[in-house]
Scaffold this motif. Sequence first.
Motif, PDB file in Angstrom:
ATOM      1  N   THR A 420       0.830  -1.207   0.000  1.00  0.00           N
ATOM      2  CA  THR A 420       0.000   0.000   0.000  1.00  0.00           C
ATOM      3  C   THR A 420       0.863   1.254   0.000  1.00  0.00           C
ATOM      4  OG1 THR A 420      -1.741  -1.170   1.191  1.00  0.00           O
ATOM      5  CG2 THR A 420      -1.823   1.233   1.216  1.00  0.00           C
ATOM      6  N   ASN A 423       2.663   1.661  -3.355  1.00  0.00           N
ATOM      7  CA  ASN A 423       1.784   2.194  -4.400  1.00  0.00           C
ATOM      8  C   ASN A 423       1.539   3.694  -4.197  1.00  0.00           C
ATOM      9  OD1 ASN A 423       0.102   1.386  -6.761  1.00  0.00           O
ATOM     10  ND2 ASN A 423      -1.533   2.238  -5.485  1.00  0.00           N
ATOM     11  N   ASN A 424       1.411   4.101  -2.937  1.00  0.00           N
ATOM     12  CA  ASN A 424       1.219   5.524  -2.632  1.00  0.00           C
ATOM     13  C   ASN A 424       2.457   6.340  -3.011  1.00  0.00           C
ATOM     14  OD1 ASN A 424      -0.269   7.780  -1.281  1.00  0.00           O
ATOM     15  ND2 ASN A 424       1.502   7.684   0.087  1.00  0.00           N
TER      16      ASN A 424
END
Length: 890
Positions: A420, A423-424
């Motif tokens: 996560t 991806n951020n």
Amino acid sequence: MNYNRGRGRGRGKPRYTQQYAAGHQSGPSPSTIPIPINKNLSVITVDLELDEAGSQWMSQLRSNWNYIKNSPIVVNMVLRKFEQAANPYEETLRIVYNCPDFKYAKQKSLAIFVIDEFKKWCQRVRSEIIHLLTGDVKLSAFNVVRQQNNFSMMKLVAEVYEMLEDCDIFFDIIQCMIQQKQYKEACQSVALLGLHKKFGINEFLVPLVLQDKTAVVEDFLADSIEHQTELVSFLDSKLGKNTSVRMAWDSYIHEHKIPEIKYDKIHTKPFRKFITRYKKMYNLLDEVTPNLIKKQNEGALQFLLQRRYVKNAIGDESFKEMVHEAVQNDKYLQLELVLLAAQYGDTETALHFALLYGIPKHDWPYNVRMYVDNPNNERHQQQQPANLFEEENWDEPVQQVDYYKLNLPIGNICLVDCHTEFNNFLENNLKHAHIVGIDCEWKPSFGSQKNELALMQIATRDEVFILDVIQLGSGAGAAQLWENLGRYCFNNCDILKLGFGLTSDMSMIGQSLPHTNINQKIGFLDLLNIWRQMEKQNIKLPFEVQSGGPSLSTLVQQCFGAPLNKADQFSNWEKRPLRDSQLVYAALDAYCLIEIYDVLKQCCENTTFNFDEACYHLMTSSNSSLKKSKKGLNKKKTVKPVLKQPPNTDFPVVDASDITFVCDTMLQGLGKLLRKCGISTKILDNTDDHMTCLKIYQDEGRYILTRGQTFSNFYGSVPKGHCFNVIYDDLEDALKSVLEYYKITVRKEHVFSICQACNSNSFLKLSKSTMQTLVRNDKFKMQNPIPAGLEEDDEATGFSSEEEVDDDFYMTAKLPDPPISRKWDLCSDEPVDVGLCRLRNGVKINVQAVPDGVLEKQDMYYVCEMCGKVYWDGTHFERALAGKLQEVVL
């Protein structure tokens, strides 16, 4: 056509032998045919003699070939010959054998052409002629073709004559080759015929290793996993002996009577490197090389202790992590660690490891036991570990080093350890970045273990993102994320990517994260390269640094006045969780690259040096290609252009003792200078063919030094950079060009470290008394020759051996102070036959070249083990440093 008819007049008689074929070059002479030594192995049942009609046909073929090569006329000529032959297999063998270039057949030679055309013809008519390919014909073809020097031709003949179908019939011939010490030929034949399981490692593999013909060994091992493990395990066993590696091999060499031994390779350091390379190459388990692992761990322990207590270049936590990795479960190394730590005065660390490894108290060093009994009195001893090599100075206070600090809040260091967050980072944090600093970390590997990428740091001007590669993974689940990183950052031409020594980082990323698909031609700038260009232009940086090599820490100190703290450099980067000091260290290594870039650019503003243009050239120079010269339209004769030397961008910096060359016939003077620099160099004689360079390159992996048209001929036959075009006539300029191209570092300890006569670096150390005895015995033999009928071995002889010394020894007589440690292999424990003036390996000691005056002045002599040449300390060393080597020796 009918191929079931008779064999024809004079065909099929077992007249020509292997012995005859070996000496044949221009044409057979029936009156000089010798009797074969072994009829079963050396008889060739095919009549290789040409009758009158055959000689006329061969003469016409040669003539046509010389003028029009493989034209339709020549092709039709050989095809008709195949069709008219009673046995095309025998006829082809006869034609090939009588080709003028048979013995030294090249790829585009007449002999290769005939075999190649026969191969094509056989594919069309195989069903009609296959019955003529008998075992005797195959044996004859094998015996004939192995008399020439081109292995490619051997492979072609083996394919055409379908030798693999009856490979067992060649077993006895190969055994005979082994008995005749033709190890290379036997090894190649076994690999070609697929007879791996019929032979063990001792028949030819181990002898070839001792002869340093490793290219042949590697070709063989590529198709035999069993031999890979068996050979490496056997070689490793020699490291486990209590004696030196040379002594461990001594009985084996004498038992098998192996000739042409490369004694300069049979020493601990090169032998360990060799085994390590094969272990990595064949991905073998640690269980195969227990002695190598133990030696590597011993070396790792010594290295870490040096960095901790002598250089003070590793932090306490990092030291404990890495030293635990080195000793592992080895009880001997565990105790050695405790003893050495106590010896350096670090009783607290010694106690820590003694308790950790459960070492009995009676084995503890005295100062550790005293520390446990009365810790307060001993507390001052671990505050500053003692340096065994320096005396403690009570008058001068210990100077604290001010290290360069990270100019970012700790909160701006972002650890990315889940998909996560990754991806951020890709979607939000790279959008507005136009410049990034890139660095990588992985756990140091002291042995043959494969390095694995642990962290990747990407710094922007405001934040540093530390990508935890171990937690994020590199498999299918994370493949898309790493691919996006390559697309959004690495292959984005709008982002300038900074690094220092980028080659190793990019190689590690490509190896561990192949999905990134990095294109290094898009916006990558290595600050090390631009720094070097600025130094050549004498552009000054804000701070001067008196010492320090071309490292990132030195560059930081020149830019900001303080070096980097490298205490966490040697850390276990695979251990989780990471320490705060590790995160700061990793972040600073990436972030400082952007700061350095700004300083370098600012320093060039008021100079004639165009910083932006230089950076652009460095980032795009790999795209430039050599322009092809246009051929003159009206020239009667076309001259083949001499190619330019491609630039070197791939070679790392190497020591003079870690690189080898072969010099072409026209560069003998350069070869001698390279030997003076301590660089192993083979030098071709005037009578040698230029192609010998390629053969030595294939057998030994030596870089080729040549010039002019020969370089153009070799270009493309070897990988880029493995052949160097020497353009200078002046020897000093030629030497500098070679050293600069291959990034070779020559230090004083390398100079005169190998024999100038034979290129060996293995020397025997003899005392003054032993040398005087040798000279007296030699003079006595000259005055009193041995009576006829007596052999030298019948003389009464005595042996003398000198005391054992370390491999790195000090030359004291007439040399600069402090003495220079010599980079050659010294064997002082080898006995000398003083009666025969010979070394134990039979080499004659050249004592006649030692002047009488020298015998009285010099206390120590060094004898080359390969040629017997005698050396002693003198002014030649100082003269060399003040002469041609003045500008190349550090």
